[in-house]
Structures are given as C-alpha cells and as structure tokens.
Design an enzyme around this catalytic site. Structure first.
Site, short mmCIF file in Angstrom:
data_model
loop_
_atom_site.label_atom_id
_atom_site.label_comp_id
_atom_site.label_asym_id
_atom_site.label_seq_id
_atom_site.Cartn_x
_atom_site.Cartn_y
_atom_site.Cartn_z
N ARG A 49 55.54 16.15 58.89
CA ARG A 49 56.15 17.13 58.00
C ARG A 49 56.89 18.20 58.79
O ARG A 49 57.94 18.66 58.38
CB ARG A 49 55.07 17.79 57.15
CG ARG A 49 54.34 16.83 56.24
CD ARG A 49 53.26 17.55 55.44
NE ARG A 49 52.55 16.64 54.56
CZ ARG A 49 51.58 17.00 53.73
NH1 ARG A 49 51.19 18.27 53.70
NH2 ARG A 49 50.98 16.12 52.96
N ASP A 51 56.53 22.13 60.51
CA ASP A 51 56.54 23.41 59.82
C ASP A 51 57.95 23.96 59.70
O ASP A 51 58.88 23.52 60.39
CB ASP A 51 55.70 24.44 60.59
CG ASP A 51 54.23 24.07 60.63
OD1 ASP A 51 53.78 23.33 59.74
OD2 ASP A 51 53.53 24.54 61.55
N ARG A 196 50.82 25.12 67.89
CA ARG A 196 51.24 26.52 67.97
C ARG A 196 50.06 27.44 68.28
O ARG A 196 50.22 28.44 68.99
CB ARG A 196 51.93 26.93 66.67
CG ARG A 196 53.29 26.24 66.46
CD ARG A 196 53.80 26.40 65.05
NE ARG A 196 53.94 27.81 64.69
CZ ARG A 196 54.17 28.21 63.44
NH1 ARG A 196 54.25 27.33 62.44
NH2 ARG A 196 54.30 29.50 63.18
#
Length: 257
Positions: A49, A51, A196
């Site tokens: 997907r 972010d 992240r």
C-alpha cells in the site's frame, strides 16, 4: 491472462498506492490509464500500500485482461497515459495464481537522511533533513540487532490490523556517503510504519539518546513508547519486491502463494 507490473513513483502527491475514499492514490491514476488503454475499468491488486508521501522504485501490481497487446508493450502504452511521477518499469505475463501480497517475497526499503547544517532543495522531497551530527557507525551497529525473526510490536503504529507482529529481517544496515545516510532493510514483511519507526529509533542512536546495545531490550519489551519517533514519510522508498519463486515462463507453473 494475468499481467504483472513493476511500478516506480514519486509519492509526494499521493496518499500511498492503494485507493482511498477522500484522497488521490497511485492506484487511482493507474486505473485511469488502464481504462483508457483497454476501454473499460480494470481492477488492479497491489503488493504494498505504501503510506502517504512514500516513494517506490519497485512496487508490484497485477491485473487480468483479455488483449492482443503483447505483455511487454503494455508498459509503453501505460507510460504514454501516466503523469511523469508514475512510471511502469516492467510489464509481463505471470501465472494465473500469482498474487502480489500472498506469494512469498522479500521486500527491500531504504530510508535516506540528509545529515548536514542546511537542507538541499534538490533532495527535499526524498530525504529527511537532520541538523545535528549523527554517528552512522553506531546506527549501523544498532541496525544489526534487527536481523532475524522478532516480534516487532515496539515498532508498529496503532491501527495495525494484522494477526501477528512477528516478522523476519534478512538485511539491516546503515551506510554513509558524505552527508547522505541510508538505512537499507529487507524482510519478509513489515508492520504499519515499521521501517519509519526503526529509522526514527536509529536517529536516536545516532545522536546519542539510545545506545546500540539497548535495541534488543526495546524489541523484547513490545512497547511502542520505548522506540523512536516515526520518521517522516518522504525519506522512505520501496526499492524492490523479490518473489520466492522466479516466474520464468509466466504462463506455466504455480507460484508458492
């Protein structure tokens, strides 16, 4: 037949790859190009997907189509219909049962940090600028503790809906070239914001807030509050997705899905 696309994109203008109800995603733009090419809506399935604001050099998507266009020519036809910040870098026929999310794969991400006094306007969309000096050697020492199978609950944002927070990391290293620090990580899958958060934790190591040898205890604690901040999306790039079984002749044989 099922077509596999390898997709590169600058994620700055998009809410990730997957279609959203209230924002523009890469999948929306790709769908528009496919509809224009084939004359009807075409459903795509993406591997990752990504972010909002995250970039990709090697995301993967598939779709089923009955067409006389050669699979290798579909990339050229789509690129003529896509904006400059999205490009199909490969198109080919794959096995009918190939699924980009459920087939065994290794994903590789990179996170880039520009570590110098002033930002570089040419890199502002693709790196996190960090003013204070970072010790990249200590960051790399800390990065080694992530290798192997671990429960990465400490490195997962709230909102994760999966059944397990256990993942396996095959490669985890920090390198430096001049002012540019790059964290590269490969694994069999990643939790929501996991890379992240690891990057934010490694920044804390680099500036002396966390010692490298503290990483195992942070992993073992399964406590998000012990890890670092979630680093900004713009520094992250999905570099590559490699599948456990190379398709070879995409018209024959089942993949391990």
């Amino acid at each position: 037949m099922r077509i596999k696309l390898t997709i590169a994109y600058d994620g700055t203008a998009y809410s990730g790859f997957q279609s959203q109800t209230n924002a523009l995603a890469v999948q929306d733009v790709l769908g528009g190009a496919l509809a224009d090419l084939f004359g009807h809506p075409v459903k795509t399935i993406g591997a990752s997907r990504t972010d909002t604001g995250v970039h990709a050099r090697g995301n993967v998507a598939v779709f089923d189509i009955d067409t006389h266009i050669l699979p290798g020519k579909i990339a050229l036809a789509l690129n003529a219909r896509l904006p400059e910040d999205i490009r199909i870098v490969d198109s080919r026929q794959t096995a009918d049962d190939f699924h980009p999310r459920f087939c065994d794969c290794t994903k590789t991400y990179s996170y880039r940090i520009l570590n110098r006094r002033f930002p570089d306007p040419m890199l502002r969309l693709y790196t996190l600028h960090y003013y204070y000096d970072l010790d990249s050697d200590k960051m790399n020492e800390a990065a080694q503790y992530f290798i192997g199978e671990h429960d990465f609950a400490s490195f997962c944002s709230s909102g994760f809906s999966g059944k397990s927070t256990v993942r396996t990391i095959y490669r985890s290293e920090v390198t430096r070239e001049g002012d540019l620090i790059t964290y590269t990580v490969s694994g069999n899958g990643f939790l929501y914001n996991m890379v992240r958060i690891i990057a934010g934790t490694l920044i804390n190591v680099g500036c002396g807030k966390i010692a490298p040898e503290e990483i195992p205890s942070i992993i073992a604690a399964r406590n998000r509050f012990l890890a670092g901040d979630t680093a900004l999306a713009k520094g992250l790039t999905l570099e590559e997705i490699r599948y456990a079984e190379e398709e070879g002749d995409r018209t024959a044989g089942a993949l391990h899905c």
